[in-house]
Enzyme design. Structure first.
Site, PDB file in Angstrom:
ATOM      1  N   LYS A   1       0.853  -1.202   0.000  1.00  0.00           N
ATOM      2  CA  LYS A   1       0.000   0.000   0.000  1.00  0.00           C
ATOM      3  C   LYS A   1       0.890   1.255   0.000  1.00  0.00           C
ATOM      4  CE  LYS A   1      -3.457  -2.798   2.242  1.00  0.00           C
ATOM      5  NZ  LYS A   1      -4.651  -2.898   3.070  1.00  0.00           N
TER       6      LYS A   1
ATOM      7  N   HIS B   1      -8.392  -3.380  -5.853  1.00  0.00           N
ATOM      8  CA  HIS B   1      -8.277  -3.415  -4.392  1.00  0.00           C
ATOM      9  C   HIS B   1      -9.408  -2.590  -3.780  1.00  0.00           C
ATOM     10  CE1 HIS B   1      -6.844  -2.982  -0.320  1.00  0.00           C
ATOM     11  NE2 HIS B   1      -6.140  -4.066  -0.548  1.00  0.00           N
TER      12      HIS B   1
HETATM   13  P1  13P Z   1      -4.070  -6.146   5.991  1.00  0.00           P
HETATM   14  O1  13P Z   1      -3.332  -7.443   5.929  1.00  0.00           O
HETATM   15  O2  13P Z   1      -3.256  -5.017   6.527  1.00  0.00           O
HETATM   16  O3  13P Z   1      -5.414  -6.307   6.653  1.00  0.00           O
HETATM   17  O4  13P Z   1      -4.387  -5.732   4.456  1.00  0.00           O
HETATM   18  C1  13P Z   1      -4.947  -6.662   3.617  1.00  0.00           C
HETATM   19  C2  13P Z   1      -4.963  -6.125   2.240  1.00  0.00           C
HETATM   20  O5  13P Z   1      -5.698  -5.212   1.932  1.00  0.00           O
HETATM   21  C3  13P Z   1      -4.035  -6.707   1.255  1.00  0.00           C
HETATM   22  O6  13P Z   1      -4.306  -6.258  -0.016  1.00  0.00           O
END
Ligand code: 13P
Length: 253
Positions: free
Chosen positions: A12, A98
């Site tokens: 992210k 996403h």
């Molecule tokens: P988390 O593992 O931080 O909950 O995020 C999941 C995610 O959105 C992976 O694309």
């Protein structure tokens, strides 16, 4: 049918270039790619656009994916990145749809479909994210939502092209909340997704397809998911950021 396992980190908007390179160096030092190969696990990360090239150069065998892509090859699309731009730096994987793109930027299933079609036409691999919101989950609409996302997102793909698409089931209520779906829920929905793939693309394609679970996956919980018949891997946010934790995720598969 035995399918490969897949551990994918979605970073992210985290990690500067320097931090991303340090992660890659750790991965090399820990010999994680070799370890993963020995366990028949594919491993990779999806860094920010800005770090992609640096990570590609330091990847040492890690799969490198972009977190998004535009369907057009070029044009007046401020802030977007195209397939030829990714090709130039030897990146041939991309996440699509996403929930954060859907939620904050209004990405639709049809937008996802355009992107996935463009990716597979260029022999890229797509990781297509689907998942219901908390409200939809509470209303018992999970399977209706998923069926629509799968149908529209994968519209017009051929049986061959679907071979380049990985599906990630990420319930929105489980992302970054620490409130992960149980392994039973993950299996139920991943199995359902496989049945949808069978309906649209036939049994062979559906049995070959990799289907991941994502949403608050931690080193302590990954094993429970990966033990399920239809869960082939995990798309991990927070727990994929530190090399130590990434290593623990791999160890526990
Ligand atoms: P988390 O593992 O931080 O909950 O995020 C999941 C995610 O959105 C992976 O694309």
């Amino acid at each position: 049918m035995s399918r490969k396992k897949f551990l994918m980190g979605n970073w992210k908007m985290n990690h500067t270039i320097e931090e991303a390179e340090a992660f890659c160096d750790d991965v090399k030092e820990m010999g994680l790619v070799k370890k993963a190969r020995a366990k028949s696990v594919m491993i990779g990360v999806a860094p920010s656009y800005l770090s992609l090239q640096a990570v590609r150069k330091h990847a040492h065998g890690l799969i490198v994916a972009s977190q998004d892509v535009h369907y057009a090859n070029h044009g007046a699309y401020t802030s977007s990145v195209s397939i030829p731009m990714l090709e130039e730096i030897n990146v041939d994987w991309s996440i699509v749809g996403h929930s954060e793109k859907r939620q904050y930027e209004g990405e639709t299933d049809l937008d996802c479909n355009q992107k996935i079609k463009a990716l597979v036409a260029n022999r890229f691999h797509a990781i297509y994210c689907v998942g219901e919101s908390a409200k939809e989950y509470d209303a018992g609409l999970t399977k209706d939502v998923i069926a629509m996302q799968v149908m529209v997102g994968l519209l017009d793909l051929s049986k061959e092209e679907i071979g380049n698409v990985v599906i990630a089931y990420e319930p929105v209520w489980a992302i970054g909340t620490g409130k992960n779906a149980s392994a039973e829920i993950a299996e139920d929905i991943c199995k359902f997704i496989r049945s949808l793939l069978e309906k649209h693309f036939g049994k062979v394609a559906s049995q070959k397809a990799l289907i991941l679970y994502g949403g608050s996956v931690k080193p302590e919980s990954i094993h429970g998911y990966l033990q399920q018949e239809d869960v082939d891997g995990a798309l991990v946010g927070g727990a994929s950021l530190k090399s130590q934790s990434f290593q623990e995720l791999l160890n526990n598969i």
